[in-house]
Design a protein around this motif. Structure first.
Motif, short mmCIF file in Angstrom:
data_model
loop_
_atom_site.label_atom_id
_atom_site.label_comp_id
_atom_site.label_asym_id
_atom_site.label_seq_id
_atom_site.Cartn_x
_atom_site.Cartn_y
_atom_site.Cartn_z
N LYS A 328 0.83 -1.21 0.00
CA LYS A 328 0.00 0.00 0.00
C LYS A 328 0.86 1.26 0.00
O LYS A 328 0.55 2.24 -0.69
CB LYS A 328 -0.93 -0.01 1.21
CG LYS A 328 -2.00 -1.10 1.15
CD LYS A 328 -2.89 -1.07 2.38
CE LYS A 328 -3.97 -2.15 2.31
NZ LYS A 328 -4.83 -2.16 3.53
N LEU A 329 1.96 1.21 0.78
CA LEU A 329 2.88 2.36 0.76
C LEU A 329 3.48 2.55 -0.63
O LEU A 329 3.59 3.68 -1.13
CB LEU A 329 3.99 2.15 1.79
CG LEU A 329 3.58 2.23 3.26
CD1 LEU A 329 4.79 1.96 4.14
CD2 LEU A 329 3.00 3.60 3.59
N GLY A 330 3.89 1.44 -1.27
CA GLY A 330 4.44 1.54 -2.62
C GLY A 330 3.43 2.08 -3.62
O GLY A 330 3.78 2.89 -4.48
N ASP A 331 2.18 1.64 -3.51
CA ASP A 331 1.14 2.15 -4.40
C ASP A 331 0.93 3.64 -4.19
O ASP A 331 0.73 4.41 -5.15
CB ASP A 331 -0.16 1.39 -4.18
CG ASP A 331 -0.08 -0.05 -4.67
OD1 ASP A 331 0.85 -0.35 -5.45
OD2 ASP A 331 -0.93 -0.87 -4.25
N GLY A 332 0.98 4.09 -2.93
CA GLY A 332 0.83 5.52 -2.67
C GLY A 332 1.97 6.33 -3.25
O GLY A 332 1.76 7.42 -3.81
N ILE A 333 3.19 5.81 -3.11
CA ILE A 333 4.34 6.51 -3.68
C ILE A 333 4.24 6.56 -5.20
O ILE A 333 4.50 7.60 -5.83
CB ILE A 333 5.65 5.83 -3.23
CG1 ILE A 333 5.83 5.99 -1.71
CG2 ILE A 333 6.85 6.40 -3.97
CD1 ILE A 333 7.00 5.21 -1.16
N ASP A 334 3.86 5.43 -5.84
CA ASP A 334 3.71 5.42 -7.30
C ASP A 334 2.64 6.41 -7.75
O ASP A 334 2.81 7.11 -8.78
CB ASP A 334 3.33 4.01 -7.76
CG ASP A 334 4.49 3.04 -7.61
OD1 ASP A 334 5.64 3.51 -7.45
OD2 ASP A 334 4.26 1.81 -7.64
#
Length: 534
Positions: A328-334
């Motif tokens: 979820k953190l990676g999706d937010g950063i992307d």
């Protein structure tokens, strides 16, 4: 006030239970009935006495005394004119209290549930009662017994001892029927077959003529073989059934007419059987003791393995939640980077936007690879081998330039998710251990399959150089770091020459990741439209 009890006397309340009176009558009747088929060398009332004390709680012992004295009264009152009132009273008074005292002194051993104490009780009761009986007879009878004192001691001690070993084991078996499981159908059939064989031998020996003493003795000795077999197979229970049956058959087939008669030939056999019965009871007790110890150890090991497996599953569930959070953190950063890139392209900064796209792609791929190292979600959908070939593990192994192309055979999807995750962690730890502790190229092999009714996997992490041996430090570290998971999944760990061999198999269902549905893993890191980020 203090002297009121002296003037008014003491008030005693005595309760008499009908059940106690019935017990006293039943005990007296049992002693009378068994005495009708008893001999000096086979005296069953001694066994009834010990068995009754073992079966009844101490609060019922006074009723046993009442039954004992009633039995002696009907038997010995007609003997007053011949032997004297003093002998009738004294000889009838002490026998039951002596047995009660012996059992009371053995109470700690009885509570320990080790049945070898029964031999001590039988020996003590037989010796003490016989000695006192013969001493009273020698002192108080108008005409002392005709047989020598030592001969009488041996004959009566053996008779009482055999009588006790005939009935007391059965009483203990009955008393502990609820604490110990009943034998199954096959075990019950074995017991019945052994007892039938003993009866056949005993009846055949009894039918032989007196001149065939050798054949009769041989058949009587053969009766001990089924009892030995029952003891070896069923422990204390087998001995508690076999020994009384053995004694009963020999005693009832002894060619003697009445109590007081004596058969020397059968007495020699009975002495052998008395020693054999005592040995079998002790052996059966030890067999049962060690069997229970091994069962407790086995249950403890099974529980420890189950808890270790549950602990591994709980750890994987925790890592799964962490990986989901990282995704979820990676999706937010992307998503944030995509907004920045779109804004830059809208403002005309095409070169900066393209550079940012390339940087975001590289870092997003590495982020997903590291996330897959935290928890290999590919295992749940695509299996162990895909997780090894397409996840972050492959990238890490390629960077070392020491790992040859893994040889992966079989279908890991036939295994449970929990077992695949355990194999994944164990294989990575084994490769890491060799990378850190040894030098040279490393080859990884894995094979999934089925042996008998068990599915499992065998993994080998080996040095390519067959002449290179694993160091003792590496072997010790492998045992410490890798044995836990292999044992938890019913496998083994072997370090030989240049390789570490690991085997794991399905060991039953536990609360695990296997209950996850495919939809539950759709949002896990490493899954998008059924593909993996390599």
């Amino acid at each position: 006030m203090r002297l009121n009890w002296w003037n008014e006397g003491l008030q005693l309340k005595l309760r008499i239970h009908p059940a106690g009176l019935a017990l006293a009558a039943l005990y007296a009747l049992a002693c009378w009935a068994t005495r009708q088929v008893s001999l000096d060398q086979f005296y069953l009332p001694a066994g009834v006495r010990v068995a009754a004390v073992l079966l009844c709680p101490p609060r019922f012992w006074p009723y046993l005394l009442l039954g004992e004295y009633a039995y002696f009264a009907q038997m010995r009152l007609p003997m007053i004119e011949r032997y004297g009132l003093t002998w009738v009273i004294l000889a009838s008074l002490f026998q039951m209290p002596i047995v009660m005292m012996i059992v009371h002194l053995h109470r700690r051993m009885i509570s320990a549930a080790k049945n070898a104490w029964l031999i001590s009780v039988a020996t003590s009761a037989a010796v003490l009662i016989t000695l006192l009986n013969l001493l009273l007879a020698q002192s108080l009878w108008p005409t002392p017994p005709e047989f020598p004192l030592m001969t009488g001691i041996v004959r009566l001690v053996v008779g009482d001892f055999i009588g006790i070993l005939t009935l007391a084991p059965l009483a203990l078996l009955w008393a502990r029927r609820k604490a110990e499981p009943m034998p199954g159908k096959w075990a019950f059939a074995q017991i019945l077959g052994a007892l039938a064989l003993m009866v056949v031998f005993g009846v055949t020996a009894a039918q032989l003529p007196p001149e065939a003493a050798t054949g009769k003795f041989s058949l009587q000795l053969l009766m001990a073989l089924p009892a030995i077999l029952l003891t070896c197979v069923h422990g204390w229970k087998g001995a508690a059934v076999g020994v009384p049956t053995l004694n009963m058959i020999i005693g009832l087939t002894t060619p003697s007419a009445h109590l007081g008669s004596f058969d020397p030939g059968s007495f020699f056999t009975q002495q052998i059987m008395a020693l054999t019965g005592a040995a079998l009871l002790v052996l059966g007790s030890r067999i049962t003791h060690y069997y229970h110890r091994s069962r407790l150890r086995e249950v403890g090991e099974r529980n420890a393995i189950r808890l270790a497996r549950s602990s591994h599953v709980a750890s994987e569930l925790d890592l799964r939640e962490r990986a989901l959070h990282l995704r979820k953190l990676g999706d937010g950063i992307d998503h944030s980077l995509n907004e920045v890139i779109n804004w830059l392209m809208a403002q005309g900064h095409q070169a900066i936007a393209e550079s940012l796209i390339h940087m975001a792609s590289v870092h997003s791929r590495k982020f997903r690879e590291q996330t897959s190292m935290v928890y290999p979600a590919a295992v749940e959908h695509l299996g162990l081998y895909v997780a090894l070939r397409a996840g972050g593990v492959r990238e890490a192994w390629e960077k070392t330039a020491r790992i040859a192309c893994p040889s992966l055979l079989g279908d890991p999807c036939q295994l449970s998710v929990g077992l695949q995750l355990a194999a994944y962690r164990t294989l990575i730890d084994a490769v890491t251990l060799l990378l850190q502790s040894e030098h040279g190229q490393i080859h990884v092999r894995a094979r999934c399959g089925k042996v008998g009714s068990h599915r499992g996997i065998v993994m080998t992490v080996a040095l390519l150089d067959p002449q290179q041996q694993l160091s003792s430090a590496t072997r010790n570290a492998a045992t410490e770091r890798l044995a836990g998971r292999t044992l938890a999944y019913g496998g083994s760990l072997k370090c030989r020459h240049n390789r570490i061999r690991l085997s794991m198999r399905e060991t039953g269902s536990v609360a695990s990741l296997d209950a996850l549905s495919p939809r539950a893993t759709d949002n896990l890191p490493g899954f998008e439209a059924g593909t993996t980020h390599a």
